[in-house]
Design an enzyme around this catalytic site. Sequence first.
Site, mmCIF file in Angstrom:
data_model
loop_
_atom_site.group_PDB
_atom_site.id
_atom_site.type_symbol
_atom_site.label_atom_id
_atom_site.label_comp_id
_atom_site.label_asym_id
_atom_site.label_seq_id
_atom_site.Cartn_x
_atom_site.Cartn_y
_atom_site.Cartn_z
ATOM 1 C CG HIS A 26 -3.668 -6.690 14.734
ATOM 2 N ND1 HIS A 26 -4.710 -5.805 14.615
ATOM 3 C CD2 HIS A 26 -2.700 -6.256 13.902
ATOM 4 C CE1 HIS A 26 -4.379 -4.868 13.731
ATOM 5 N NE2 HIS A 26 -3.166 -5.119 13.276
ATOM 6 C CE LYS A 37 -4.435 -4.608 9.299
ATOM 7 N NZ LYS A 37 -4.796 -3.350 9.909
ATOM 8 N N GLY A 79 -4.416 1.969 9.921
ATOM 9 C CA GLY A 79 -5.399 2.126 8.849
ATOM 10 C C GLY A 79 -5.979 3.520 8.732
ATOM 11 C CB SER A 135 -0.541 4.839 8.661
ATOM 12 O OG SER A 135 -1.924 4.673 8.922
ATOM 13 C CD GLU A 168 -7.260 -4.361 12.274
ATOM 14 O OE1 GLU A 168 -7.118 -5.412 11.635
ATOM 15 O OE2 GLU A 168 -6.807 -3.263 11.882
ATOM 16 C CD GLU A 187 0.445 -2.973 14.311
ATOM 17 O OE1 GLU A 187 0.758 -2.785 13.138
ATOM 18 O OE2 GLU A 187 -0.513 -3.681 14.655
ATOM 19 C CG ASN A 205 -1.886 -7.923 9.490
ATOM 20 O OD1 ASN A 205 -2.548 -8.887 9.067
ATOM 21 N ND2 ASN A 205 -2.277 -7.178 10.504
HETATM 22 P P1 PGA Z 1 -1.892 -0.347 8.482
HETATM 23 O O1 PGA Z 1 -2.088 -1.594 9.446
HETATM 24 O O2 PGA Z 1 -0.489 -0.406 7.931
HETATM 25 O O3 PGA Z 1 -2.940 -0.513 7.401
HETATM 26 O O4 PGA Z 1 -2.099 0.882 9.292
HETATM 27 C C1 PGA Z 1 -1.054 -2.021 10.281
HETATM 28 C C2 PGA Z 1 -1.519 -3.196 11.111
HETATM 29 O O5 PGA Z 1 -2.677 -3.189 11.532
HETATM 30 O O6 PGA Z 1 -0.777 -4.155 11.359
#
Ligand code: PGA
Length: 266
Positions: free
Chosen positions: A104, A16, A189, A228, A106, A183, A14
């Site tokens: 997601h 982003k 992140g 992460s 976000e 998640e 992903n």
């Molecule tokens: P990350 O993001 O691996 O940077 O923690 C995962 C995600 O949001 O899908």
Amino acid sequence: MSAAATRRPLVSGNWKMNLNHLEAIQLVQKLSLRLGEGDRTAADVSLHPPFTCLRTLQTLIDADRLSFVLGAQDVHWEPSGAFTGDVSAPMLAKLDVTYVIVGHSERRAGHSERRAGHNETDEVVNAKAKAVFGSKMTPIVCVGETLEQREAGDAESVVETQVKDSLAGLSAEQVGGLVVAYEPVWAIGTGRTASSDDAQAMCAHIRGVVEGSWSGAESKVRIQYGGSVNPTNAAELLGLPDVDGALVGGASLEADGFARIVAAAA
Ligand code: PGA
């Protein structure tokens, strides 16, 4: 119940809001060189760039016969209309997109002030998942609790509600064919991952929720862990019996590291 051996791992990158279409070409070419033959045959790899890169990557994957499948990060639930800035499922399907991330954190409501600019509810996520199926693509439905919810002991019930409401009205066959990404919001992140025990427990719980509402789908639905994931922790997380792959953010922007994560899944 798990039947992990019959589920093909899916590792999804992903990206982003990162990389323009020229940078995207460079990353995909590097990644293609780094991935071994064995990795390609033992795991599915989907790449979810920004919308602006999809056409470029579709052409590259097709011309060089690369073994990646194209993914999108979001979709609108309507097929067309007056929705400024949005992109529909038929548009994505036309670009050979296979997997579409929906829900997601976000984009979900109430998860983080910085990230939740879109305030999506389970109802919206559900409509998006149905739109993805409507265009013969596969949704990756994200669920996960906040730190506050985990500390209050509510993680399992929060995730259970998200799974039931985000997948409401889908058939057992559809649920068996889709992907759920667990998640934990506090792990995205942040460099913090769920412990193996917690990740396994929640993914097994999700499979149990699926069994309760869509009997028969539980052995087929693929459940990814996300938050992460990096080359160092991937083998342990991807080796868990109820984890069938990873949704990778930051570490998917670097070819060597992402190739090592794919190798861990394969
Ligand atoms: P990350 O993001 O691996 O940077 O923690 C995962 C995600 O949001 O899908």
